[in-house]
Enzyme design. Structure first.
Site, PDB file in Angstrom:
ATOM      1  CG  ASP A  37       9.185  -0.498   2.978  1.00 18.74           C
ATOM      2  OD1 ASP A  37       9.726   0.624   2.964  1.00 18.74           O
ATOM      3  OD2 ASP A  37       8.022  -0.715   2.550  1.00 18.74           O
TER       4      ASP A  37
ATOM      5  CG  HIS B  89       9.286  -1.576  -7.066  1.00 19.68           C
ATOM      6  ND1 HIS B  89       9.860  -2.110  -5.921  1.00 19.68           N
ATOM      7  CD2 HIS B  89       8.801  -2.638  -7.763  1.00 19.68           C
ATOM      8  CE1 HIS B  89       9.731  -3.425  -5.935  1.00 19.68           C
ATOM      9  NE2 HIS B  89       9.087  -3.774  -7.047  1.00 19.68           N
TER      10      HIS B  89
ATOM     11  CG  ASP C 114       6.177  -6.451 -15.545  1.00 20.93           C
ATOM     12  OD1 ASP C 114       6.470  -7.641 -15.307  1.00 20.93           O
ATOM     13  OD2 ASP C 114       5.760  -6.027 -16.667  1.00 20.93           O
TER      14      ASP C 114
ATOM     15  CG  HIS D  85       6.095  -5.470  -8.797  1.00 23.32           C
ATOM     16  ND1 HIS D  85       7.373  -5.975  -8.737  1.00 23.32           N
ATOM     17  CD2 HIS D  85       5.523  -6.011  -9.917  1.00 23.32           C
ATOM     18  CE1 HIS D  85       7.595  -6.793  -9.757  1.00 23.32           C
ATOM     19  NE2 HIS D  85       6.467  -6.837 -10.487  1.00 23.32           N
TER      20      HIS D  85
ATOM     21  CG  ASP E 134       4.221  -2.864   0.372  1.00 22.59           C
ATOM     22  OD1 ASP E 134       5.061  -2.324   1.121  1.00 22.59           O
ATOM     23  OD2 ASP E 134       3.630  -3.938   0.659  1.00 22.59           O
TER      24      ASP E 134
ATOM     25  CD  GLU F   5       2.527   0.760   2.044  1.00 24.44           C
ATOM     26  OE1 GLU F   5       1.996   1.312   3.019  1.00 24.44           O
ATOM     27  OE2 GLU F   5       3.749   0.473   1.998  1.00 24.44           O
TER      28      GLU F   5
ATOM     29  CG  HIS G 291       5.350   8.068  -9.142  1.00 19.34           C
ATOM     30  ND1 HIS G 291       6.034   9.230  -8.906  1.00 19.34           N
ATOM     31  CD2 HIS G 291       6.261   7.070  -9.043  1.00 19.34           C
ATOM     32  CE1 HIS G 291       7.321   8.945  -8.680  1.00 19.34           C
ATOM     33  NE2 HIS G 291       7.478   7.634  -8.760  1.00 19.34           N
ATOM     34  CD  GLU G 292       5.635   3.348  -8.715  1.00 19.14           C
ATOM     35  OE1 GLU G 292       5.780   3.986  -7.661  1.00 19.14           O
ATOM     36  OE2 GLU G 292       6.591   2.992  -9.433  1.00 19.14           O
TER      37      GLU G 292
ATOM     38  CG  HIS H  48       9.229   4.968 -12.362  1.00 10.34           C
ATOM     39  ND1 HIS H  48      10.209   5.915 -12.474  1.00 10.34           N
ATOM     40  CD2 HIS H  48       8.756   5.064 -11.097  1.00 10.34           C
ATOM     41  CE1 HIS H  48      10.343   6.562 -11.327  1.00 10.34           C
ATOM     42  NE2 HIS H  48       9.470   6.077 -10.469  1.00 10.34           N
TER      43      HIS H  48
ATOM     44  CG  HIS I 185      11.889   9.362  -8.712  1.00  5.78           C
ATOM     45  ND1 HIS I 185      12.454   8.496  -7.801  1.00  5.78           N
ATOM     46  CD2 HIS I 185      10.652   8.862  -8.960  1.00  5.78           C
ATOM     47  CE1 HIS I 185      11.610   7.538  -7.491  1.00  5.78           C
ATOM     48  NE2 HIS I 185      10.503   7.726  -8.199  1.00  5.78           N
TER      49      HIS I 185
ATOM     50  CG  ASP J 157     -10.229  40.907  -5.272  1.00  4.98           C
ATOM     51  OD1 ASP J 157     -10.608  39.853  -5.837  1.00  4.98           O
ATOM     52  OD2 ASP J 157     -10.561  42.034  -5.640  1.00  4.98           O
TER      53      ASP J 157
ATOM     54  CG  ASP K 146      -2.865  40.372  -6.920  1.00  2.98           C
ATOM     55  OD1 ASP K 146      -3.961  40.698  -7.430  1.00  2.98           O
ATOM     56  OD2 ASP K 146      -1.776  40.413  -7.516  1.00  2.98           O
TER      57      ASP K 146
END
Lengths: 84, 367
Positions: free
Chosen positions: B76, B84, B95, B97, B99, B102, B119-120, B123, B129, B279, B328
């Protein structure tokens, strides 16, 4: 001064389009439909919006509120979030 | 984590990959390295192996494409949909792909190829996800400086392929659960009327208009800040927040990290070199006195004179009786100090030097 980043903005017209596109791409909202179906589609859009809001841990309203739009504008992976 | 519906997986765990073409945004070596490191994340925690081939059909074919590239999932343009990948299987299965509309980078700038590839390939191996914002398999792009599998990612991929043969099983960071009664904090500060809680790579904040607690990466606001902050406080009349880690600190104004930071705490505040880290810290708005908590002692710094007050350090118990001898995190709201130690929170009145209430650490999250 510009308030610490707080999201607020009425839903703009183009946001409606973006919501529909996002739900078609990632939540299997089908994009076709005649007028009658489109009305039913309105109910479907609400359902799909709730699905998306639940996935992202947002308040489940079924409405494209500011937080929901903010998530939809974030760059992301093209793979859908739900099974086809 | 979520497994791809139908639980597709590679039966042969020794997989091949091929980079069919290269983006002009990075050198070939940078692309090769990003892809190799991304596969390594997954092979480190499973029996899977990945071998790069330079020709012919590989299990996982990697390419940089734009727009409609004839796989029924057109890209897009810049932003939006970054990449993806297809679930395990023959042909297009596996596979990935990317973009090429970008801008692909090997650093902080959008978008880090190593991060997106990691990440890809999840998949490509059979993961869908995850709803865990700290997981690599979360759908939206975030980059918090380092790319690592979260425990959620490891659990997911090992549900498909089992653990690696490594004698020691690698573990990954857990994302804080805001309503976990065992939740503790690294640092807390007010910021322009809000309260921000910090833990590991994440911030949490509540918003009066929105009941859900917002949890996201610190890098969303301040990409230059390190993870694992140790202390933070706001100097409200300068609209400045200071973040501490080790003997360094950063100053921010809203979302901007001020130039010339990090600075060291010795030169700026006059700490002795025996102090290695802070701290917790809190600044009293009406007196301009900032309290620093280091182990069982506290220091007081005068923001107007910009020097430490005489007579410090003191034992914490002298100025803040009853809150114990370690802090803390601490912040001030409505004239009270809220001290955090482990799962406990003390509401303290600095005027009467008395504890008013004992609370759970996550009492601000409406659990």
């Amino acid at each position: 001064s510009h308030g610490f980043p707080a999201a607020t903005s009425e839903t703009q017209e183009q946001d409606v389009e973006m919501v529909k596109k996002y739900l078609e791409n990632y939540y299997n909202l089908n994009s076709n439909g005649k007028k009658v179906e489109r009305q039913r589609n309105g109910g479907l859009v609400t359902e799909k919006l709730k699905q998306m809001q639940k996935f992202f841990g947002l308040r489940v309203t079924g409405k494209p509120d500011a937080e929901t739009l903010n998530v939809m504008k974030q760059p992301r992976c093209g793979v859908p979030d739900v099974a086809p | 984590f979520v497994l791809t519906p139908g639980n597709p997986r590679w039966e042969n765990t020794n997989l091949t990959y091929r980079i069919e073409n290269y983006t002009p945004d990075l050198s070939r070596a940078d692309v090769d390295q990003a892809i190799e490191k991304a596969f390594q994340l997954w092979s480190n925690v499973t029996p899977l192996t990945f071998t790069k081939v330079s020709e012919g059909q590989a299990d996982i074919m990697i390419s940089f494409v734009r727009g409609d590239h004839r796989d029924n999932s057109p890209f897009d343009g810049p932003g939006g949909n970054l990449a993806h990948a297809f679930q395990p299987g023959a042909g297009i299965g596996g596979d990935a792909h990317f973009d090429d509309d970008e801008w692909w980078t090997s650093n902080f700038q959008d978008y880090n190829l190593y991060r997106v590839a990691a990440h890809e390939f999840g998949h490509s191996l059979g993961l869908a996800h995850s709803t865990d914002i700290g997981a690599l398999m979360y759908p939206s792009y975030t980059f918090s400086g380092d790319v690592q599998l979260s425990q959620d990612d490891i659990d997911g991929i090992q549900a498909i392929y089992g653990p690696s043969q490594n004698p020691t099983q690698p573990v990954g960071p857990q994302t804080p659960e805001v309503c976990d009664s065992k939740l503790t904090f690294d640092a807390i500060t007010t910021i322009r009327g809000e309260v921000m809680f910090f833990k590991d790579r994440f911030y949490m904040r509540t918003n009066p208009l929105y009941p859900e607690v917002e949890l996201n990466f610190i890098s969303v606001f301040w990409p230059q800040l390190p993870n694992g902050l140790q202390a933070a406080y706001e100097v409200a009349d300068r609209d400045e927040v200071r973040f501490f880690k080790g003997n360094k600190y950063w100053a921010v104004k809203g979302q901007d990290v001020l130039r010339g930071y990090p600075r060291d705490i010795y030169r700026s505040f006059g700490f002795p070199r025996t102090v290695k880290s802070i701290d917790a810290a809190v600044s009293e708005e009406d007196t301009g006195k900032t309290y620093f908590f280091v182990a069982n002692k506290c220091w007081r710094y005068d923001e107007y004179k910009q020097s430490m007050d005489a007579g410090y350090p003191k034992m914490i118990a002298e100025d803040f009786p009853g809150i114990g001898n370690k802090v803390d995190a601490v912040f001030q709201k409505g004239g009270f100090f809220y001290f955090f130690h482990g799962r406990r929170q003390y509401k303290f009145d600095p005027k009467t030097k008395r504890i008013l209430t004992l609370l759970k650490a996550n009492s601000w999250f409406n659990c």
